[in-house]
Motif scaffolding. Structure first.
Motif, PDB file in Angstrom:
ATOM      1  N   ALA A 153      11.751  11.040 -44.623  1.00  0.00           N
ATOM      2  CA  ALA A 153      10.588  10.169 -44.787  1.00  0.00           C
ATOM      3  C   ALA A 153       9.340  10.849 -44.243  1.00  0.00           C
ATOM      4  O   ALA A 153       9.408  11.711 -43.372  1.00  0.00           O
ATOM      5  CB  ALA A 153      10.806   8.846 -44.084  1.00  0.00           C
ATOM      6  N   TRP A 154       8.220  10.426 -44.793  1.00  0.00           N
ATOM      7  CA  TRP A 154       6.916  10.822 -44.271  1.00  0.00           C
ATOM      8  C   TRP A 154       6.250   9.589 -43.663  1.00  0.00           C
ATOM      9  O   TRP A 154       6.229   8.515 -44.274  1.00  0.00           O
ATOM     10  CB  TRP A 154       6.032  11.392 -45.372  1.00  0.00           C
ATOM     11  N   PHE A 155       5.709   9.786 -42.473  1.00  0.00           N
ATOM     12  CA  PHE A 155       4.966   8.752 -41.765  1.00  0.00           C
ATOM     13  C   PHE A 155       3.572   9.286 -41.462  1.00  0.00           C
ATOM     14  O   PHE A 155       3.354  10.498 -41.435  1.00  0.00           O
ATOM     15  CB  PHE A 155       5.656   8.396 -40.443  1.00  0.00           C
ATOM     16  N   ARG A 156       2.646   8.386 -41.214  1.00  0.00           N
ATOM     17  CA  ARG A 156       1.327   8.823 -40.761  1.00  0.00           C
ATOM     18  C   ARG A 156       0.872   7.895 -39.636  1.00  0.00           C
ATOM     19  O   ARG A 156       1.274   6.732 -39.569  1.00  0.00           O
ATOM     20  CB  ARG A 156       0.306   8.839 -41.899  1.00  0.00           C
ATOM     21  N   GLN A 157       0.041   8.450 -38.787  1.00  0.00           N
ATOM     22  CA  GLN A 157      -0.435   7.689 -37.625  1.00  0.00           C
ATOM     23  C   GLN A 157      -1.882   8.047 -37.329  1.00  0.00           C
ATOM     24  O   GLN A 157      -2.241   9.237 -37.281  1.00  0.00           O
ATOM     25  CB  GLN A 157       0.432   7.972 -36.405  1.00  0.00           C
ATOM     26  N   VAL A 158      -2.692   7.014 -37.159  1.00  0.00           N
ATOM     27  CA  VAL A 158      -4.066   7.200 -36.702  1.00  0.00           C
ATOM     28  C   VAL A 158      -4.144   6.717 -35.262  1.00  0.00           C
ATOM     29  O   VAL A 158      -3.348   5.859 -34.848  1.00  0.00           O
ATOM     30  CB  VAL A 158      -5.076   6.460 -37.597  1.00  0.00           C
ATOM     31  N   PRO A 159      -5.076   7.227 -34.487  1.00  0.00           N
ATOM     32  CA  PRO A 159      -5.179   6.823 -33.075  1.00  0.00           C
ATOM     33  C   PRO A 159      -5.316   5.321 -32.922  1.00  0.00           C
ATOM     34  O   PRO A 159      -6.087   4.677 -33.639  1.00  0.00           O
ATOM     35  CB  PRO A 159      -6.438   7.554 -32.601  1.00  0.00           C
ATOM     36  N   GLY A 160      -4.530   4.751 -32.029  1.00  0.00           N
ATOM     37  CA  GLY A 160      -4.611   3.329 -31.747  1.00  0.00           C
ATOM     38  C   GLY A 160      -3.796   2.449 -32.663  1.00  0.00           C
ATOM     39  O   GLY A 160      -3.779   1.223 -32.490  1.00  0.00           O
ATOM     40  N   LYS A 161      -3.118   3.061 -33.648  1.00  0.00           N
ATOM     41  CA  LYS A 161      -2.314   2.278 -34.581  1.00  0.00           C
ATOM     42  C   LYS A 161      -0.867   2.746 -34.562  1.00  0.00           C
ATOM     43  O   LYS A 161      -0.565   3.859 -34.147  1.00  0.00           O
ATOM     44  CB  LYS A 161      -2.887   2.375 -35.992  1.00  0.00           C
ATOM     45  N   GLU A 162       0.015   1.884 -35.061  1.00  0.00           N
ATOM     46  CA  GLU A 162       1.420   2.248 -35.152  1.00  0.00           C
ATOM     47  C   GLU A 162       1.637   3.260 -36.270  1.00  0.00           C
ATOM     48  O   GLU A 162       0.866   3.355 -37.217  1.00  0.00           O
ATOM     49  CB  GLU A 162       2.268   0.997 -35.413  1.00  0.00           C
ATOM     50  N   ARG A 163       2.728   4.001 -36.131  1.00  0.00           N
ATOM     51  CA  ARG A 163       3.100   4.938 -37.168  1.00  0.00           C
ATOM     52  C   ARG A 163       3.544   4.153 -38.412  1.00  0.00           C
ATOM     53  O   ARG A 163       4.309   3.192 -38.315  1.00  0.00           O
ATOM     54  CB  ARG A 163       4.237   5.820 -36.653  1.00  0.00           C
ATOM     55  N   GLU A 164       3.045   4.591 -39.567  1.00  0.00           N
ATOM     56  CA  GLU A 164       3.299   3.891 -40.829  1.00  0.00           C
ATOM     57  C   GLU A 164       4.162   4.744 -41.748  1.00  0.00           C
ATOM     58  O   GLU A 164       3.824   5.901 -42.018  1.00  0.00           O
ATOM     59  CB  GLU A 164       1.962   3.583 -41.510  1.00  0.00           C
ATOM     60  N   GLY A 165       5.236   4.184 -42.244  1.00  0.00           N
ATOM     61  CA  GLY A 165       6.052   4.878 -43.229  1.00  0.00           C
ATOM     62  C   GLY A 165       5.368   4.837 -44.582  1.00  0.00           C
ATOM     63  O   GLY A 165       4.977   3.759 -45.042  1.00  0.00           O
ATOM     64  N   ILE A 166       5.222   5.987 -45.243  1.00  0.00           N
ATOM     65  CA  ILE A 166       4.498   6.027 -46.506  1.00  0.00           C
ATOM     66  C   ILE A 166       5.355   6.463 -47.684  1.00  0.00           C
ATOM     67  O   ILE A 166       5.067   6.093 -48.821  1.00  0.00           O
ATOM     68  CB  ILE A 166       3.237   6.905 -46.413  1.00  0.00           C
ATOM     69  N   SER A 167       6.399   7.241 -47.434  1.00  0.00           N
ATOM     70  CA  SER A 167       7.237   7.683 -48.534  1.00  0.00           C
ATOM     71  C   SER A 167       8.566   8.183 -47.989  1.00  0.00           C
ATOM     72  O   SER A 167       8.635   8.645 -46.848  1.00  0.00           O
ATOM     73  CB  SER A 167       6.560   8.797 -49.334  1.00  0.00           C
ATOM     74  N   CYS A 168       9.607   8.073 -48.814  1.00  0.00           N
ATOM     75  CA  CYS A 168      10.911   8.584 -48.402  1.00  0.00           C
ATOM     76  C   CYS A 168      11.714   8.979 -49.631  1.00  0.00           C
ATOM     77  O   CYS A 168      11.443   8.525 -50.746  1.00  0.00           O
ATOM     78  CB  CYS A 168      11.673   7.560 -47.581  1.00  0.00           C
ATOM     79  N   ILE A 169      12.690   9.847 -49.388  1.00  0.00           N
ATOM     80  CA  ILE A 169      13.582  10.309 -50.432  1.00  0.00           C
ATOM     81  C   ILE A 169      14.987  10.320 -49.852  1.00  0.00           C
ATOM     82  O   ILE A 169      15.214  10.827 -48.747  1.00  0.00           O
ATOM     83  CB  ILE A 169      13.150  11.707 -50.953  1.00  0.00           C
ATOM     84  N   THR A 170      15.918   9.713 -50.564  1.00  0.00           N
ATOM     85  CA  THR A 170      17.280   9.626 -50.045  1.00  0.00           C
ATOM     86  C   THR A 170      18.038  10.931 -50.315  1.00  0.00           C
ATOM     87  O   THR A 170      17.522  11.835 -50.985  1.00  0.00           O
ATOM     88  CB  THR A 170      18.014   8.441 -50.674  1.00  0.00           C
ATOM     89  N   SER A 171      19.260  11.010 -49.840  1.00  0.00           N
ATOM     90  CA  SER A 171      20.022  12.240 -49.972  1.00  0.00           C
ATOM     91  C   SER A 171      20.239  12.595 -51.432  1.00  0.00           C
ATOM     92  O   SER A 171      20.145  11.745 -52.318  1.00  0.00           O
ATOM     93  CB  SER A 171      21.369  12.109 -49.272  1.00  0.00           C
ATOM     94  N   SER A 172      20.559  13.846 -51.682  1.00  0.00           N
ATOM     95  CA  SER A 172      20.740  14.326 -53.052  1.00  0.00           C
ATOM     96  C   SER A 172      21.944  13.686 -53.722  1.00  0.00           C
ATOM     97  O   SER A 172      22.074  13.745 -54.946  1.00  0.00           O
ATOM     98  CB  SER A 172      20.894  15.846 -53.040  1.00  0.00           C
ATOM     99  N   VAL A 173      22.822  13.078 -52.963  1.00  0.00           N
ATOM    100  CA  VAL A 173      24.024  12.449 -53.526  1.00  0.00           C
ATOM    101  C   VAL A 173      23.637  11.344 -54.504  1.00  0.00           C
ATOM    102  O   VAL A 173      24.202  11.241 -55.589  1.00  0.00           O
ATOM    103  CB  VAL A 173      24.920  11.896 -52.402  1.00  0.00           C
ATOM    104  N   ASP A 174      22.655  10.546 -54.127  1.00  0.00           N
ATOM    105  CA  ASP A 174      22.196   9.446 -54.994  1.00  0.00           C
ATOM    106  C   ASP A 174      20.694   9.305 -54.829  1.00  0.00           C
ATOM    107  O   ASP A 174      20.187   8.247 -54.486  1.00  0.00           O
ATOM    108  CB  ASP A 174      22.909   8.140 -54.648  1.00  0.00           C
TER     109      ASP A 174
END
Length: 125
Positions: free
Chosen positions: A35-56
């Motif tokens: 997964a990719w997350f992003r964080q700006v100062p003073g805010k919680e880390r936000e999940g923005i994108s993810c990719i599951t394993s190559s199996v599925d």
């Protein structure tokens, strides 16, 4: 020792593009959810994108980046990418990649054991 290293961050003008890389060592990304997350100062880390394993393999994006960002993997290089297009100033943040072998909700921070050190992305004219 398992390690993730992000690269590709930097300064880009609004409307521009960047490609972030997340390179793994010590384990094979092929069988992990990343997964990719992003964080700006003073805010919680936000999940923005993810990719599951190559199996599925499947991908997921937060609404704010759909149509702009694309996540992909290259198993031969043991690397996951985040292509970011049409960047906006509000996307300025530190971007982190994360990995885990068992993930139930892939945009949730606490699902992940392994984290990179982060890459600064600044969108500004």
């Amino acid at each position: 020792q398992a390690q993730l290293v992000e690269s590709g961050g930097g300064l880009v003008q609004p409307g521009g593009s960047l490609r972030l890389s997340c390179a793994a060592s010590g384990f094979s990304l092929e069988y992990y959810t990343i997964a990719w997350f992003r964080q700006v100062p003073g805010k919680e880390r936000e999940g923005i994108s993810c990719i599951t394993s190559s199996v599925d393999e499947s991908t997921e994006y937060v609404d704010s980046v759909k149509g702009r960002f694309t996540i992909s993997r290259d198993n031969a290089k043991n690397t996951v990418y985040l292509q970011m297009n049409s960047l906006k100033p509000e996307y300025t943040a530190v971007y982190y990649c994360a990995a885990d072998s068992v993930v139930f909700y892939c945009l949730r921070e606490r699902e992940y054991e392994y984290w990179g050190q982060g890459a600064q992305v600044t969108v500004s004219s």
